[in-house]
Design an enzyme around this catalytic site. Structure first.
Site, PDB file in Angstrom:
ATOM      1  N   LYS A   8       0.922  -1.384  -0.080  1.00  0.00           N
ATOM      2  CA  LYS A   8      -0.108  -0.151  -0.004  1.00  0.00           C
ATOM      3  C   LYS A   8       0.811   1.132  -0.082  1.00  0.00           C
ATOM      4  O   LYS A   8       1.992   1.198  -0.082  1.00  0.00           O
ATOM      5  CB  LYS A   8      -0.958  -0.124   1.234  1.00  0.00           C
TER       6      LYS A   8
HETATM    7  C1  LIG Z   1      -5.672  -4.108   0.906  1.00  0.00           C
HETATM    8  C2  LIG Z   1      -7.128  -3.842   0.936  1.00  0.00           C
HETATM    9  C3  LIG Z   1      -7.860  -4.280   1.956  1.00  0.00           C
HETATM   10  C4  LIG Z   1      -7.423  -5.142   2.981  1.00  0.00           C
HETATM   11  O1  LIG Z   1      -6.113  -4.781   3.663  1.00  0.00           O
HETATM   12  P1  LIG Z   1      -5.139  -5.941   4.504  1.00  0.00           P
HETATM   13  O2  LIG Z   1      -4.375  -4.956   5.113  1.00  0.00           O
HETATM   14  O3  LIG Z   1      -4.585  -6.508   3.444  1.00  0.00           O
HETATM   15  O4  LIG Z   1      -6.082  -6.414   5.459  1.00  0.00           O
HETATM   16  C5  LIG Z   1      -9.057  -3.781   2.111  1.00  0.00           C
HETATM   17  N1  LIG Z   1      -9.620  -3.080   0.933  1.00  0.00           N
HETATM   18  C6  LIG Z   1      -8.944  -2.774  -0.023  1.00  0.00           C
HETATM   19  C7  LIG Z   1      -9.610  -2.041  -0.937  1.00  0.00           C
HETATM   20  C8  LIG Z   1      -7.662  -3.140  -0.232  1.00  0.00           C
HETATM   21  O5  LIG Z   1      -6.966  -2.742  -1.284  1.00  0.00           O
END
Ligand SMILES: *Cc1c(COP(=O)(O)O)cnc(C)c1O
Length: 375
Positions: free
Chosen positions: A180
């Protein structure tokens, strides 16, 4: 191999983690509060509760909103499955509402058609980093007596109509997974504009424990006493990871700027490839781009994906429509019910976008894309 996403960890991050790991508080210590305060610097001052993942953040936010059996949560299908799964795990019925053709974000018209008297939460996803029309969605949610949730896993650092993500919805969730915009390895946060919702989120993250004697039913039990009024889980993000998060936040402006440069470079380099539809640029947002979601003709997408992977370019598809997952298909959710999101999925290919991508990398990827279509 050029990956499609990769974290940026520098010496300042390493030093922050090294300091935290020898601190007496390995978890539940001052670095957690510090990280939450630092996050609030990006949310227009709205406070944050750090949790162990973006999924935990969604679960916690839905729980704080009181989502449960007999209720409905409106979710766009063009998202990672967790946006829907966490609401379903709490017993709610997920109602998928289609996305806007240009942005890939929840379409306010579709959301308005999807809400009922049972809707508790309208959840929007900042697809690729740009929010939906949050003012329109706020009206839709308010009209249904529902809360507005923003899954901002892609969009920390984005501002929309001059307001930062974190201030646009009743509840905002972040992910700090390694791919991210900034990372704590695994991690996430819930932000709320409502102190009451935030208190519920903070409790859910820590087993539901109530520690303030003024709020306890049996405050005279003893100085050790803590009690549970509503069930929760252990979703606490440890100090070591919070220290990494605070360090990463100090670099977020740079991350955002570099991602914007790379995204603009892709736009320019792909301008002469008519088969590629470049991502829409919302005029009313200053976007921290998480993805570069190109769209190509459906019948070319798979071959282009394989062509790029074979050439050592990590590409990804974001996302399989959430209602296509067998777990939802088995519940009777139909393909064809959200045609815009389904077409997006069939056309979409995410090109590598992260801070360590070089200008030359972008040019090489675009040459490969151009070569594919000219072959
Ligand atoms: C990555 C993501 C999640 C989940 O996040 P994690 O930290 O991997 O549990 C939820 N929603 C979206 C849109 C994402 O890209």
């Amino acid at each position: 191999m050029l990956p499609y996403a990769r974290q940026s960890v520098d010496e300042s991050d390493v030093a922050a983690v090294a300091a935290a790991i020898t601190d007496p508080f390995l978890t539940t210590g001052p670095a957690v509060t510090r990280f939450e305060d630092d996050l609030a610097g990006w949310t227009g001052g709205h406070p944050a509760v750090a949790v162990t993942s973006g999924t935990a953040a969604l679960h916690t936010a839905y729980a704080a909103a009181g989502v449960g059996p007999g209720q409905e949560v409106v979710v766009p299908p063009l998202t990672f499955v967790a946006t829907a799964a966490t609401a379903a795990l709490l017993g709610a019925r997920v109602v998928f509402a289609d996305v806007d053709e240009a942005s890939g974000c929840l379409d306010p018209g579709a959301a308005a058609a999807a809400v009922t008297s049972r809707t508790t939460v309208v959840a929007s996803v900042d697809y690729a980093g740009a929010p939906a029309d949050m003012d329109a969605l706020r009206e839709v949610a308010a009209g249904a007596g529902a809360l507005l949730l923003e899954d901002a896993a892609h969009s920390i650092g984005t501002t929309w109509r001059g307001r930062p993500v974190g201030s646009l919805a009743d509840l905002t969730t972040f992910s700090f997974f390694a791919t991210k915009n900034l990372t704590t390895a695994e991690g996430g946060a819930v932000v709320s504009t409502s102190p009451e919702l935030l208190t519920r989120a903070a409790r859910f993250r820590n087993h539901g424990l109530v520690r303030d004697p003024a709020e306890q039913r049996e405050p005279d039990e003893g100085p050790w006493h803590q009690e549970v009024h509503a069930l929760g889980l252990n979703y606490r993000l440890p100090d070591v990871l919070c220290a990494l998060g605070s360090s990463q936040l100090r670099r977020l402006s740079q991350f955002k700027q570099r991602r914007a440069e790379l995204s603009a470079r892709y736009d320019a380099a792909l301008a002469d490839v008519p088969e590629v539809t470049r991502p829409a640029r919302p005029a009313d947002a200053d976007v921290a781009w998480h993805l570069y979601p190109a769209r190509v003709p459906e019948d070319a997408r798979r071959a282009l994906f394989e062509h790029l992977r074979a050439a050592g370019v990590g590409v990804q598809v974001n996302y399989l429509p959430a209602h296509w997952h067998p777990v939802f298909a088995d519940l009777g959710y139909q393909r064809g019910s959200c045609p815009v999101a389904e077409r997006w999925y069939r056309q979409e290919i995410s090109l590598p976008l992260f801070v360590g991508v070089t200008d030359d990398d972008v040019d090489r990827v675009c040459d490969l894309v151009r070569g594919f279509f000219r072959a």
